[in-house]
Scaffold this motif. Structure first.
Motif, PDB file in Angstrom:
ATOM      1  N   THR A   4      29.607  39.213  44.613  1.00  0.00           N
ATOM      2  CA  THR A   4      30.758  38.500  44.065  1.00  0.00           C
ATOM      3  C   THR A   4      30.925  38.806  42.579  1.00  0.00           C
ATOM      4  OG1 THR A   4      30.362  36.711  45.629  1.00  0.00           O
ATOM      5  CG2 THR A   4      31.810  36.236  43.786  1.00  0.00           C
ATOM      6  N   ILE A   5      29.821  38.859  41.864  1.00  0.00           N
ATOM      7  CA  ILE A   5      29.862  39.168  40.436  1.00  0.00           C
ATOM      8  C   ILE A   5      30.344  40.604  40.229  1.00  0.00           C
ATOM      9  CG2 ILE A   5      28.446  39.454  38.363  1.00  0.00           C
ATOM     10  CD1 ILE A   5      26.744  37.110  39.413  1.00  0.00           C
ATOM     11  N   GLU A   6      29.872  41.516  41.057  1.00  0.00           N
ATOM     12  CA  GLU A   6      30.300  42.912  40.946  1.00  0.00           C
ATOM     13  C   GLU A   6      31.795  43.058  41.228  1.00  0.00           C
ATOM     14  OE1 GLU A   6      27.862  45.398  43.373  1.00  0.00           O
ATOM     15  OE2 GLU A   6      26.033  44.777  42.364  1.00  0.00           O
ATOM     16  N   VAL A   7      32.297  42.332  42.199  1.00  0.00           N
ATOM     17  CA  VAL A   7      33.720  42.382  42.517  1.00  0.00           C
ATOM     18  C   VAL A   7      34.529  41.840  41.347  1.00  0.00           C
ATOM     19  CG1 VAL A   7      35.515  41.409  44.006  1.00  0.00           C
ATOM     20  CG2 VAL A   7      33.416  42.309  45.011  1.00  0.00           C
ATOM     21  N   ARG A   8      34.072  40.753  40.753  1.00  0.00           N
ATOM     22  CA  ARG A   8      34.756  40.191  39.594  1.00  0.00           C
ATOM     23  C   ARG A   8      34.757  41.175  38.422  1.00  0.00           C
ATOM     24  NH1 ARG A   8      32.104  34.722  39.323  1.00  0.00           N
ATOM     25  NH2 ARG A   8      33.019  33.940  41.214  1.00  0.00           N
ATOM     26  N   GLU A   9      33.636  41.832  38.190  1.00  0.00           N
ATOM     27  CA  GLU A   9      33.556  42.812  37.105  1.00  0.00           C
ATOM     28  C   GLU A   9      34.488  43.991  37.355  1.00  0.00           C
ATOM     29  OE1 GLU A   9      29.491  43.901  36.735  1.00  0.00           O
ATOM     30  OE2 GLU A   9      28.915  42.041  35.747  1.00  0.00           O
ATOM     31  N   ALA A  65      41.901  45.458  32.809  1.00  0.00           N
ATOM     32  CA  ALA A  65      41.846  45.924  31.426  1.00  0.00           C
ATOM     33  C   ALA A  65      42.376  47.345  31.286  1.00  0.00           C
ATOM     34  CB  ALA A  65      40.411  45.851  30.913  1.00  0.00           C
ATOM     35  N   MET A  66      42.268  48.153  32.329  1.00  0.00           N
ATOM     36  CA  MET A  66      42.693  49.559  32.255  1.00  0.00           C
ATOM     37  C   MET A  66      44.179  49.753  32.530  1.00  0.00           C
ATOM     38  SD  MET A  66      40.215  51.389  31.280  1.00  0.00           S
ATOM     39  CE  MET A  66      40.811  53.006  31.647  1.00  0.00           C
ATOM     40  N   LYS A  67      44.859  48.761  33.064  1.00  0.00           N
ATOM     41  CA  LYS A  67      46.276  48.924  33.398  1.00  0.00           C
ATOM     42  C   LYS A  67      47.139  49.319  32.209  1.00  0.00           C
ATOM     43  CE  LYS A  67      46.580  46.074  37.527  1.00  0.00           C
ATOM     44  NZ  LYS A  67      47.125  44.865  38.119  1.00  0.00           N
ATOM     45  N   PRO A  68      47.040  48.668  31.054  1.00  0.00           N
ATOM     46  CA  PRO A  68      47.880  49.094  29.922  1.00  0.00           C
ATOM     47  C   PRO A  68      47.624  50.529  29.486  1.00  0.00           C
ATOM     48  CG  PRO A  68      46.903  46.953  29.479  1.00  0.00           C
ATOM     49  CD  PRO A  68      46.284  47.471  30.727  1.00  0.00           C
ATOM     50  N   VAL A  69      46.378  50.954  29.559  1.00  0.00           N
ATOM     51  CA  VAL A  69      46.047  52.332  29.171  1.00  0.00           C
ATOM     52  C   VAL A  69      46.715  53.311  30.124  1.00  0.00           C
ATOM     53  CG1 VAL A  69      44.164  53.978  28.875  1.00  0.00           C
ATOM     54  CG2 VAL A  69      43.868  51.607  28.168  1.00  0.00           C
ATOM     55  N   TYR A  70      46.657  53.049  31.402  1.00  0.00           N
ATOM     56  CA  TYR A  70      47.291  53.934  32.374  1.00  0.00           C
ATOM     57  C   TYR A  70      48.810  53.950  32.204  1.00  0.00           C
ATOM     58  CZ  TYR A  70      42.871  54.383  34.868  1.00  0.00           C
ATOM     59  OH  TYR A  70      41.576  54.653  35.205  1.00  0.00           O
TER      60      TYR A  70
END
Length: 70
Positions: free
Chosen positions: A4-9, A16-21
């Motif tokens: 669950t923690i990995e999925v959240r990360e 966070a990467m959407k604006p860069v793309y």
């Protein structure tokens, strides 16, 4: 619990990467549009081919650097 923690990360990283793309896509689209425009009318702008290739190469390199840095 760990999965669950990995999925959240992973979700946080993708958000966070959407604006860069988006910025990267817009820059590439604008440069490709300009290149297409000038190459379509190459006979009208014979002196701009070298400058256009120079600008295209530099914009792609800077775009890659900015995308990597962000």
């Amino acid at each position: 619990l760990a999965s669950t923690i990995e999925v959240r990360e992973a979700y946080t990283m993708s958000v966070a990467m959407k604006p860069v793309y988006i910025v990267s896509y817009v820059i590439k689209f604008m440069v490709n549009f300009a290149c297409t425009f000038f190459f379509m009318f190459e006979s009208d702008f014979p002196l701009y081919d070298g400058y256009l290739e120079f600008v295209y190469t530099n914009v792609v390199a800077v775009n890659g650097g900015i995308s990597t840095g962000l």
